[in-house]
Enzyme design. Structure first.
Site, PDB file in Angstrom:
ATOM      1  N   ASP A  18     -43.899  12.772 -31.844  1.00 18.64           N
ATOM      2  CA  ASP A  18     -43.328  11.623 -32.548  1.00 18.64           C
ATOM      3  C   ASP A  18     -43.904  11.589 -33.966  1.00 18.64           C
ATOM      4  O   ASP A  18     -45.103  11.411 -34.152  1.00 18.64           O
ATOM      5  CB  ASP A  18     -43.689  10.349 -31.770  1.00 18.64           C
ATOM      6  CG  ASP A  18     -43.023   9.113 -32.351  1.00 18.64           C
ATOM      7  OD1 ASP A  18     -42.415   9.199 -33.443  1.00 18.64           O
ATOM      8  OD2 ASP A  18     -43.125   8.047 -31.708  1.00 18.64           O
ATOM      9  N   GLU A 111     -38.348  12.524 -33.235  1.00 19.41           N
ATOM     10  CA  GLU A 111     -39.000  12.740 -31.945  1.00 19.41           C
ATOM     11  C   GLU A 111     -38.350  13.892 -31.186  1.00 19.41           C
ATOM     12  O   GLU A 111     -37.136  14.061 -31.253  1.00 19.41           O
ATOM     13  CB  GLU A 111     -38.834  11.511 -31.042  1.00 19.41           C
ATOM     14  CG  GLU A 111     -39.550  10.270 -31.483  1.00 19.41           C
ATOM     15  CD  GLU A 111     -39.154   9.078 -30.611  1.00 19.41           C
ATOM     16  OE1 GLU A 111     -39.336   9.150 -29.392  1.00 19.41           O
ATOM     17  OE2 GLU A 111     -38.627   8.114 -31.171  1.00 19.41           O
TER      18      GLU A 111
END
Ligand SMILES: [Mg+2]
Length: 437
Positions: A18, A111
């Site tokens: 992320d 992500e």
């Protein structure tokens, strides 16, 4: 002993990456003058979309209006979003992770998930070391830090990547999941929305662990639907939510595509990329024990136009040689010299179980199945000695050519070399090529 412990802790090894304050970090990466300063993106909508950690520390939060931002942080640098550049960074992120494992889910613009199960022998490293190696590579090449979680499934990997910010790395083995879930309000779990969170609160659930500890009968009694049961299973350490590494339509198909940078008009190169896609797709088909009756292939031009063809195969097969042969017959109807291409892709369609093959005339399917057997042997070799130990001659250019006018996503690239598309490159020129200001 170590191996046993690892199998118990990571029956699957799933990593979630992320990007930290992704858009703002990309802006800081592209303009060194923004480093260390409170940067906010989203000016075009008058709303904070992404904030650098400096801005967050000053109290700027997502969704604040420009007026509100100026109140809490008068020195904030508020920029319009540049989604094209952010998506180039996103593509780079996926491609970097794919240098380590083919099983990558492009979850969002900042992500992705990766399945690194079974790669310990290949890299002679622990799962922790592999995940850290990918994290370092991402940070080095993109200049953006990442929160990373390693766990036996997606839900726990997501918990891990959010655990420490920024630039965190958190490992959650199945046996330790309860330690993390105990501290986490149920609403913080990926997939538990605010209304479900309120509903669960009313039933006395506070922490994620409260939920994980309920028996399945409790979930059924309260009519919690499948997505919540999946979350529940994963919080208990099981692997339920599969990675979406390619699109599968309802009849079942296998899709492999690859973007190459920069766009090219080199026919041999484009064909070899397609050939490699076909090989990878066939590996998957053989893994699933299916034969292919039809295919589609496409090329994508530099300006995002698609041109492709649908082809019925003469016999059902799982051999890339047969499919490459068919594609080579039609390739020139799709490819035009002088056009620049940025991607190629293959879809294997009309999949049938190998076992359900009926006999055809002239033993054609028998021949196709035999060459399928050859590839099973190749799969074994590749599994044993590393992916693509053995590959088709037609994929040679894609596999071996180290550099293609600079860099490509699927070969290891030179250290510290950023590989970016046109618009981003324009922006990059100023701060990165060492020009005087
Ligand atoms: Mg993020």
């Amino acid at each position: 002993m170590d191996e046993q412990l690892s199998i118990r802790s990571f029956p699957r090894a799933i990593v979630h990456f992320d990007g930290d304050a992704f858009f703002a970090s990309v802006e800081q990466m592209l303009n060194y003058k923004l480093k260390g300063k409170p940067v906010v993106t989203g000016k075009e909508r008058n709303i904070a979309a992404s904030m650098s950690y400096e801005a967050k520390r000053m109290g700027v939060t997502r969704g604040m209006t420009v007026q509100e931002i100026k109140k809490v942080c008068p020195q904030a640098i508020i920029l319009p979003s540049d989604y094209e550049t952010y998506s180039i960074f996103a593509r780079r992120m996926y491609e970097i992770v794919r240098m380590f494992t083919p099983d990558v889910e492009e979850y969002s613009i900042d992500e992705c998930f990766a399945d690194i199960t079974g790669l310990k022998t290949h890299y002679k490293m622990s799962y922790e070391e592999i995940a850290l190696m990918i994290k370092k590579e991402l940070e080095l090449r993109l200049g953006v830090t990442f929160g990373v979680g390693l766990a036996p499934n997606k839900v726990l990997a997501k918990v891990g990547s959010k655990w420490q910010k920024p630039a965190g790395f958190t490992v959650i083995p199945a046996k330790d999941a309860h330690i993390f879930l105990k501290e986490l309000p149920i609403g913080k779990i990926w997939g538990i929305g605010s209304s479900t969170s309120v509903f669960l609160h009313k039933l006395g659930i506070r922490s994620a662990l409260d939920f994980a500890l309920k028996p399945l009968s409790w979930l059924e009694y309260h009519k919690l639907s499948k997505p919540y049961k999946e979350i529940w299973y994963e919080m208990r350490g099981e692997y339920v939510k599969k990675l979406v590494t390619e699109t599968n339509d309802e009849v079942g198909s296998i899709i492999k595509s690859r973007t190459f940078t920069p766009a090219t008009s080199n026919r041999q190169f484009v064909f070899s990329q397609l050939s490699k896609n076909i090989e990878n797709a066939c590996i998957k088909a053989r893994r699933h024990g299916v034969l292919i009756r039809a295919i589609s292939f496409y090329l994508k031009t530099q300006d995002f136009r698609y041109k492709g063809m649908d082809i019925e195969l003469p016999v059902a097969t799982c051999s890339p040689v047969e499919i490459v042969n068919v594609v080579s017959k039609y390739f020139n109807q799709v490819y035009s010299a002088g056009e620049k291409y940025r991607a190629s892709g293959i879809t294997l369609r009309s999949l049938i179980d190998q076992g359900s093959m009926s006999l055809d005339l002239f033993g054609e399917s028998h021949r196709a199945q035999n060459s399928g057997k050859i590839f099973e042997t190749i799969d074994t070799l590749n599994h044993k000695y590393g992916k693509h130990t053995v590959f088709l001659g037609s994929s040679f250019t894609a596999m071996v050519e180290k550099q293609h006018q600079g860099d490509r996503g699927d070969v290891p690239i030179r250290k510290n070399h950023l590989f970016l598309g046109e618009s981003a490159r324009k922006r990059l020129d100023i701060p990165f090529l060492g020009k005087a200001h």
